[in-house]
Design a protein around this motif. Structure first.
Motif, PDB file in Angstrom:
ATOM      1  N   VAL A   1       0.811  -1.218   0.000  1.00 18.93           N
ATOM      2  CA  VAL A   1       0.000   0.000   0.000  1.00 18.93           C
ATOM      3  C   VAL A   1       0.850   1.275   0.000  1.00 18.93           C
ATOM      4  O   VAL A   1       0.529   2.228  -0.715  1.00 18.93           O
ATOM      5  CB  VAL A   1      -0.969  -0.011   1.210  1.00 18.93           C
ATOM      6  CG1 VAL A   1      -1.682   1.313   1.366  1.00 18.93           C
ATOM      7  CG2 VAL A   1      -1.972  -1.136   1.056  1.00 18.93           C
TER       8      VAL A   1
ATOM      9  N   LEU B   1       0.459   4.542  -2.424  1.00 20.97           N
ATOM     10  CA  LEU B   1       0.064   5.806  -1.820  1.00 20.97           C
ATOM     11  C   LEU B   1       1.090   6.901  -2.121  1.00 20.97           C
ATOM     12  O   LEU B   1       0.718   8.035  -2.453  1.00 20.97           O
ATOM     13  CB  LEU B   1      -0.104   5.630  -0.309  1.00 20.97           C
ATOM     14  CG  LEU B   1      -0.540   6.852   0.484  1.00 20.97           C
ATOM     15  CD1 LEU B   1      -1.940   7.294   0.062  1.00 20.97           C
ATOM     16  CD2 LEU B   1      -0.505   6.555   1.971  1.00 20.97           C
TER      17      LEU B   1
ATOM     18  N   TYR C   1       0.736   8.034  -5.729  1.00 17.53           N
ATOM     19  CA  TYR C   1      -0.474   8.835  -5.864  1.00 17.53           C
ATOM     20  C   TYR C   1      -0.249  10.254  -5.337  1.00 17.53           C
ATOM     21  O   TYR C   1      -0.609  11.233  -6.004  1.00 17.53           O
ATOM     22  CB  TYR C   1      -1.631   8.161  -5.118  1.00 17.53           C
ATOM     23  CG  TYR C   1      -2.900   8.973  -5.128  1.00 17.53           C
ATOM     24  CD1 TYR C   1      -3.697   9.041  -6.261  1.00 17.53           C
ATOM     25  CD2 TYR C   1      -3.279   9.705  -4.006  1.00 17.53           C
ATOM     26  CE1 TYR C   1      -4.856   9.804  -6.277  1.00 17.53           C
ATOM     27  CE2 TYR C   1      -4.424  10.471  -4.011  1.00 17.53           C
ATOM     28  CZ  TYR C   1      -5.212  10.519  -5.139  1.00 17.53           C
ATOM     29  OH  TYR C   1      -6.346  11.275  -5.150  1.00 17.53           O
TER      30      TYR C   1
END
Length: 176
Positions: free
Chosen positions: A11, A15, A18
């Motif tokens: 993750v 993240l 992004y």
């Protein structure tokens, strides 16, 4: 706990990408790269300064024969924070600064203490690794016997007896 680490390894990079894309769309590509470089340079300087402080405090504590609990926690937090600061990205940098900065580190230290306290309490009540329970004050005996009748706190499961008990006698060579 291993599943949490595996999930974080999946993750966190997604993240980070992004957030970098979002920041790049707002301020532009080159300013984003420049901001990441400035954060890295500031992080490296801060790690060096706070790492030296933590090391000196640890050495001073050991020289004065003081238990270095706080100093060890600070050193661990600076190490974790330094690792996060050297990882490129804004999210890990925020977490790294939280662990390394001297005015936020006490909060991180309290969180680390609470986390480790919960982990030790869980290990203490579930038995944990072999021999670990005997280390914790108040954990009670690890095996029942004549001097240790069993668990000492409500809700504890009785320890299993094993076949590796050897009967013997202690002989003190100084007493003749």
């Amino acid at each position: 706990m291993p599943w949490f680490v595996a999930l974080a390894l999946l993750v966190v990079p997604i993240l980070e990408i992004y957030v970098i894309i979002q920041v790049g769309q707002v301020i532009g590509g080159w300013p984003t790269v420049g901001l990441l470089l400035v954060e890295s340079a500031l992080g490296a300087w801060l790690i060096k300064r706070e790492g030296r402080r933590a090391w000196n405090a640890l050495q001073n504590s050991l020289q004065t024969a003081k238990m270095p609990g706080r100093e060890l926690a600070d050193a661990a937090l600076v190490l974790i924070g330094g690792t996060l600061l050297l990882t490129p990205g804004f999210v890990t940098d925020i977490a790294g600064f939280f662990f390394v900065l001297p005015f936020t580190r006490p909060l991180a230290r309290r969180g680390l203490s609470a986390f480790l306290g919960r982990r030790l309490t869980t290990r203490m009540t579930t038995g944990g690794p072999a021999g670990f329970t005997g280390f914790i004050p108040g954990a009670g005996p690890t095996r029942p016997g004549p001097t240790h009748p069993g668990p000492t706190h409500p809700g504890a499961t009785p320890p299993r007896a094993s076949d590796d008990v050897i009967q013997g006698e202690v002989i003190d060579p100084d007493k003749k």
